[in-house]
Design an enzyme around this catalytic site. Sequence first.
Site, PDB file in Angstrom:
ATOM      1  N   SER A  66      -4.649   0.095   6.375  1.00  0.00           N
ATOM      2  CA  SER A  66      -5.441  -1.023   5.670  1.00  0.00           C
ATOM      3  C   SER A  66      -4.481  -1.133   4.381  1.00  0.00           C
ATOM      4  CB  SER A  66      -6.585  -0.566   5.385  1.00  0.00           C
ATOM      5  OG  SER A  66      -7.154  -1.394   4.025  1.00  0.00           O
TER       6      SER A  66
ATOM      7  N   TYR B  99     -12.650   6.089   2.302  1.00  0.00           N
ATOM      8  CA  TYR B  99     -11.838   5.326   3.247  1.00  0.00           C
ATOM      9  C   TYR B  99     -10.514   5.031   2.803  1.00  0.00           C
ATOM     10  CZ  TYR B  99     -10.421   1.109   5.833  1.00  0.00           C
ATOM     11  OH  TYR B  99      -9.783   0.232   6.704  1.00  0.00           O
TER      12      TYR B  99
END
Length: 252
Positions: free
Chosen positions: A147, A170
């Site tokens: 990501s 995350y």
Amino acid sequence: MKKALITGANKGIGFEVAKQLLQKGYYVYLGSRDLNNGKEAVEKLKNEGLKNVELLEIDVTNQDSVNSARIELGKKTQVLDVLINNAGINGIEFKDGKPVMHTATETGVDIYKKVYEVNVYGVIRVTQAFLDLLRKSSAPRIVNVSSSQGSLTLHSDPNFIHYNFKGSVYQSSKSALNMYTIVLAYELKDLPFKVNAVSPGSTKTDFNHNLGQGSVVDAGNRIVKYAIIGEDGPTGKFFSEDMNTDNGEIPW
């Protein structure tokens, strides 16, 4: 026929990647932690006329499950051409329909462990378990689904579009995954491997409670692109085509 394994492929982006690879003539082993969900996903693909697919039950958080999956796949093929480490979680809880971001000052280690178990340790387990089959391919490809949120350079830049949306768990798990990708690509650089980290971009799926903006088709395209790159393609790079519409490469 080239063969690919995709983890976490029973729904969302992973399912779309499986569909696109099947459409390109690959044989796909659809990795799923839940047996029933995996069977439903395989049946759905076959109903669409995509027959060269079968389920591989695999829980990336469980070493015994990964080992069993490797044994099962070894009964079906001696060569694996593509590994897509797609399984992942964000660990974020939602309150009143809005995500509660993990803070560096208050989030407990237990949350980090839960997310890292999938996003980092799971990738390591699977990669190491199936590396011997990949080595037998003439053009092995590994795509770690990352990501742009894991980019240290972007997140330290006040001009970054997502600068004010920070989460300590995350994002840091994807940063760790990125470093693993760099080291893995380096260790395999003298072999025909291509190893890259790819961000599919903000995508509307169950993963983010459908708060993403992009389509699974676009996200799938971005991952598949690096799963099928030729021998002149990049390795040890980080790509996010929604952050860089020129050549897709973004800083670590």
